[in-house]
Design an enzyme around this catalytic site. Sequence first.
Site, PDB file in Angstrom:
ATOM      1  N   HIS A  39     -22.852  -9.750 -28.478  1.00 38.97           N
ATOM      2  CA  HIS A  39     -21.775  -9.780 -29.473  1.00 38.97           C
ATOM      3  C   HIS A  39     -20.563  -8.967 -29.033  1.00 38.97           C
ATOM      4  O   HIS A  39     -19.496  -9.048 -29.662  1.00 38.97           O
ATOM      5  CB  HIS A  39     -22.289  -9.265 -30.818  1.00 38.97           C
ATOM      6  CG  HIS A  39     -21.924 -10.156 -31.966  1.00 38.97           C
ATOM      7  ND1 HIS A  39     -20.649 -10.636 -32.165  1.00 38.97           N
ATOM      8  CD2 HIS A  39     -22.682 -10.671 -32.968  1.00 38.97           C
ATOM      9  CE1 HIS A  39     -20.632 -11.399 -33.244  1.00 38.97           C
ATOM     10  NE2 HIS A  39     -21.847 -11.437 -33.761  1.00 38.97           N
ATOM     11  N   ASP A  78     -17.319 -13.419 -30.437  1.00 35.13           N
ATOM     12  CA  ASP A  78     -17.750 -13.495 -31.828  1.00 35.13           C
ATOM     13  C   ASP A  78     -18.600 -14.754 -32.036  1.00 35.13           C
ATOM     14  O   ASP A  78     -18.762 -15.578 -31.132  1.00 35.13           O
ATOM     15  CB  ASP A  78     -16.546 -13.516 -32.762  1.00 35.13           C
ATOM     16  CG  ASP A  78     -15.756 -12.213 -32.709  1.00 35.13           C
ATOM     17  OD1 ASP A  78     -16.399 -11.157 -32.541  1.00 35.13           O
ATOM     18  OD2 ASP A  78     -14.512 -12.258 -32.817  1.00 35.13           O
TER      19      ASP A  78
END
Length: 442
Positions: free
Chosen positions: A413, A417
Amino acid sequence: MPQVMEFKLPDLGEGLTEAEIVRWLVAVGDVVAIDQPVVEVETAKAMVEVPCPYGGVVTARFGEEGTELPVGAPLITVAVGASSLPEVPAAPAAEADGGGNVPRPLIGYGEDHSRPARRRRVRPVTAAVSAPVVVAPVAPVAPALPAGPVPVISPLVRKLAKDGGVDLRALKGSGPEGLILRADVEAALAVLRAPEPAPVAPVATAAAPAVAAQGERIPLKGVRGAVAEKLSRSRREIPDATCWVDADATELMAARAAMNAVGGPKISVLALLARICTAALAKYPELNSTVDLAAKEIVRLPSVHLGFAAQTERGLVVPVVRDAQHRNPESLSAEFARLTELARSGKLTPSDLTGGTFTLNNYGVFGVDGSTPIINHPEAAMLGVGRIIDKPWVHEGQLAIRKVVQLSLTFDHRVCDGGTAGGFLRHVADCVESPAVLLRSL
């Protein structure tokens, strides 16, 4: 007059610092040639044969099969005849150091190919060093000789003895050819530090077997240890997330059947999925990257070095296909087959197992539908593929039996995104469901 040369475990490259002796290929007394393999060792990445840079008669071996040695520890000693090396060119750097025992990289790993390889010249034996020549072959099997070298191969054993005040020359090794093992030093330390007899001593001794009997203890080393360390590091450092989707693979399987029907090398399903991955990575390059923690930067990588999970008798390994973005399905199929065969035979080199930028994990071969893969550190993503099975599916407004596969993407992450990860996975699914869309961009 012969000179006894000590050959140490060389630097195997790729950051490896130790190796386990699997099988000796020579015995004491055997005649070996220059660069002849003398021992087979297992590292955390591969099983390799180690060649010896000296030619002559083997006078000693250090370490039994199953022993784990650090890089730089002695492997064997070889009696080299001075008359047998008149044409061997000398390496100036080695002569300047005065050292012929400096570990060199294993042939094929970590060598500098920008200049021709050279071997060191064995200096003529002088009177000052002639005395050790006679006793050196005997030293490993006669540790009691006061003037001979102590038969210890592990620097950890030497340090343990030094810190505990144990005279190694006074010990009789329990290892092969009198080799002093860590257990020998620990036994000597136990005698030196033994306290006065106490009532609790027999109780402690009796309790030890009971603890050991609670379960089988398996050393976490070799491939299993390397996998454990890498997966643990991935969990510690990478904030990962997973998304997944079901896809209708009927058209993909039909396209593969059509490709294989025209003759030539067979195209594997894995190769088609790999080609889809490289196309998706070109569209979403964020997932072909790594995080440089020291610089606090995301590094997007220009080439796709595609790893694929392969289960072998030694455990899970991840061979790497270099520059996968430049390969077509036929080339990918051939490379997958080549690397898989090397993996099964235990002949993958460290360079075959490192440098990946993205991993494709086909766990469908185990008969399962889905999974949440752990990212292969330091990569940024892994695509998991489940089994392709017949399922009820709504196709063109009608309920039909179609070939369905579950795809799962685990991603870092920090590099992107959820929108980017979802877009990548959706593009892969679209190509699986409609391969013709992908063919237009090839």
